[in-house]
Design a protein around this motif. Structure first.
Motif, PDB file in Angstrom:
ATOM      1  N   GLY A  49       0.695   3.941  -2.864  1.00  0.00           N
ATOM      2  CA  GLY A  49       0.392   5.328  -2.512  1.00  0.00           C
ATOM      3  C   GLY A  49       1.391   6.293  -3.107  1.00  0.00           C
ATOM      4  N   ALA A  69      -4.523   7.193  -1.654  1.00  0.00           N
ATOM      5  CA  ALA A  69      -5.015   5.852  -1.335  1.00  0.00           C
ATOM      6  C   ALA A  69      -6.511   5.754  -1.597  1.00  0.00           C
ATOM      7  CB  ALA A  69      -4.712   5.503   0.120  1.00  0.00           C
ATOM      8  N   ARG A 122       0.841  -1.208   0.000  1.00  0.00           N
ATOM      9  CA  ARG A 122       0.000   0.000   0.000  1.00  0.00           C
ATOM     10  C   ARG A 122       0.870   1.250   0.000  1.00  0.00           C
ATOM     11  NH1 ARG A 122      -3.361  -0.164  -2.712  1.00  0.00           N
ATOM     12  NH2 ARG A 122      -2.248  -2.006  -3.400  1.00  0.00           N
ATOM     13  N   HIS A 123       1.976   1.205   0.724  1.00  0.00           N
ATOM     14  CA  HIS A 123       2.886   2.355   0.745  1.00  0.00           C
ATOM     15  C   HIS A 123       3.431   2.618  -0.657  1.00  0.00           C
ATOM     16  CE1 HIS A 123       6.912   4.195   2.316  1.00  0.00           C
ATOM     17  NE2 HIS A 123       6.127   5.098   1.757  1.00  0.00           N
ATOM     18  N   THR A 170      -1.592   5.439   3.826  1.00  0.00           N
ATOM     19  CA  THR A 170      -1.668   4.603   2.620  1.00  0.00           C
ATOM     20  C   THR A 170      -2.334   3.268   2.910  1.00  0.00           C
ATOM     21  OG1 THR A 170       0.582   3.733   2.958  1.00  0.00           O
ATOM     22  CG2 THR A 170       0.332   5.682   1.534  1.00  0.00           C
ATOM     23  N   TRP A 171      -2.249   2.789   4.153  1.00  0.00           N
ATOM     24  CA  TRP A 171      -3.005   1.573   4.514  1.00  0.00           C
ATOM     25  C   TRP A 171      -4.127   1.867   5.491  1.00  0.00           C
ATOM     26  CZ3 TRP A 171       2.354   1.779   5.735  1.00  0.00           C
ATOM     27  CH2 TRP A 171       2.672   1.991   7.073  1.00  0.00           C
ATOM     28  N   ASP A 185     -11.678  -0.113  -6.675  1.00  0.00           N
ATOM     29  CA  ASP A 185     -11.269   1.128  -6.028  1.00  0.00           C
ATOM     30  C   ASP A 185     -12.469   2.052  -5.934  1.00  0.00           C
ATOM     31  OD1 ASP A 185      -8.657   0.261  -5.832  1.00  0.00           O
ATOM     32  OD2 ASP A 185      -7.994   1.265  -7.658  1.00  0.00           O
TER      33      ASP A 185
END
Length: 340
Positions: A203, A209, A199-200, A249-250, A217
């Motif tokens: 992002g 995100a 996720r990082h 981001t998460w 999404d």
């Protein structure tokens, strides 16, 4: 913080208690009293865009940050919300929903196995850390640990977990002990750790995100601070901005998707109330729970409809959802309701 010094001198505990009671008075008691309308009720303003994750928020007053009913002061304040004769307050909570969403989005097999088998996730963590004969306090500490692991940067987890556990247990939890606990849990939930790293990276590539909805999404949150120059030095002025963006981001996919699950439940509940002309109405959402007021004659039907609405999206999410029910005449005295 004075919390680590609690117990080392009597005045430290007195100062911390004074701070707590002062906040209770100024933030909650006076804030609520000033918000009471001529009809004796509070009519707060609900905001769809008041938080970055998309969770409903309230102002005049902020009903989301009321203290928990587990404290004496919290119960006293919540007792100001009371049902009239013949009516009952009903709180339906999406149990451990953010943990469930994190398991679903990350696809961590161990997390999914625990949840879908019907086990209590915090108890499973407590057993992992403390063994099968863990105490209630150790389960509470494990709950704090679980959320810290989801919402903190892995490199900072030892320090932040040490602070959180020390404050919650009122005991000094060393950095070494906190890091050992974190390593033990991340050692089991390896896929969760990998997903956070993914996720990082996503992002950084996307500049923000997304939440998820039905496998796609959904809402996008820009995270421009991901692009700030950052040396990695603890004294770098950009450190808190960059690290908050990295966590988001998460955090955003987990918290935002969990918030959407709660919000999505409101429409079918309201539709049922209107279509059936039921003696019931929604009052407020408090984080992952929906609070309503229901006439005793409609109680069983309302609970059935609301629980179904709050667990309706388990299929596409791929993880078991659960809705716990509490009822009571006052919000500070809610008791678990046994669902047939």
């Amino acid at each position: 913080s004075l919390e680590p010094l609690r117990g080392k001198h009597p005045i430290v505990g007195d100062i911390l208690e004074w701070r707590h009671l002062t906040k209770m008075l100024s933030t909650y008691v006076e804030g609520v009293r000033n918000s009471i309308c001529p009809d004796g009720k509070i009519h707060a303003t609900a905001l769809l865009d008041g938080t970055e994750t998309g969770r409903l928020s309230y102002q005049r007053p902020n009903l989301q940050n009321w203290p928990r009913a587990s404290t004496t002061e919290g119960r006293m304040l919540r007792d100001c919300v009371a049902a009239p004769p013949g009516w009952v307050l009903v709180e339906i909570d999406q149990s451990q929903v953010e943990i469930r969403v994190a398991a679903a989005l990350s696809g961590d097999p161990d997390m999914l196995e625990i949840i879908n088998s019907g086990k209590d996730f915090h108890s499973a963590t407590a057993e992992l850390i403390y063994g099968p004969n863990f105490t209630d306090d150790q389960r509470t500490a494990s709950k704090i640990t679980n959320f810290s692991l989801i919402y903190e940067i892995p490199e900072n987890i030892g320090y932040m977990l040490s602070k959180s556990l020390s404050a919650a247990t009122k005991k000094n939890v060393t950095l070494e002990d906190a890091q050992r606990i974190a390593d033990m849990i991340f050692g089991r939930y390896k896929r969760l750790r990998e997903w956070m790293s993914e996720r990082h990276k996503a992002g950084m590539a996307q500049g923000g995100a997304f939440t998820k909805w039905r496998g796609m999404d959904a809402r996008f949150r820009p995270l421009p601070n991901l692009g700030l120059p950052y040396s990695g030095d603890r004294n770098d002025p950009n450190k808190p901005l960059v690290e908050t963006a990295i966590r988001s981001t998460w955090n955003m996919p987990v918290q935002g998707t969990a918030a959407d699950l709660t919000t999505a439940a409101l429409s079918p509940i309201v539709r049922w109330i209107q279509d059936s002309n039921a003696q019931a109405r929604l009052l407020v959402t408090i984080h992952d729970s929906v609070v309503g007021i229901v006439h005793e004659s409609a109680l069983a039907d309302y609970i059935s409809v609301a629980r179904q609405a709050m667990t309706a999206h388990a299929g596409w999410l791929g993880v078991k959802l659960n809705a716990d029910v509490k009822t009571g005449k006052r919000l500070g005295q809610m008791q678990k309701y046994k669902v047939e």
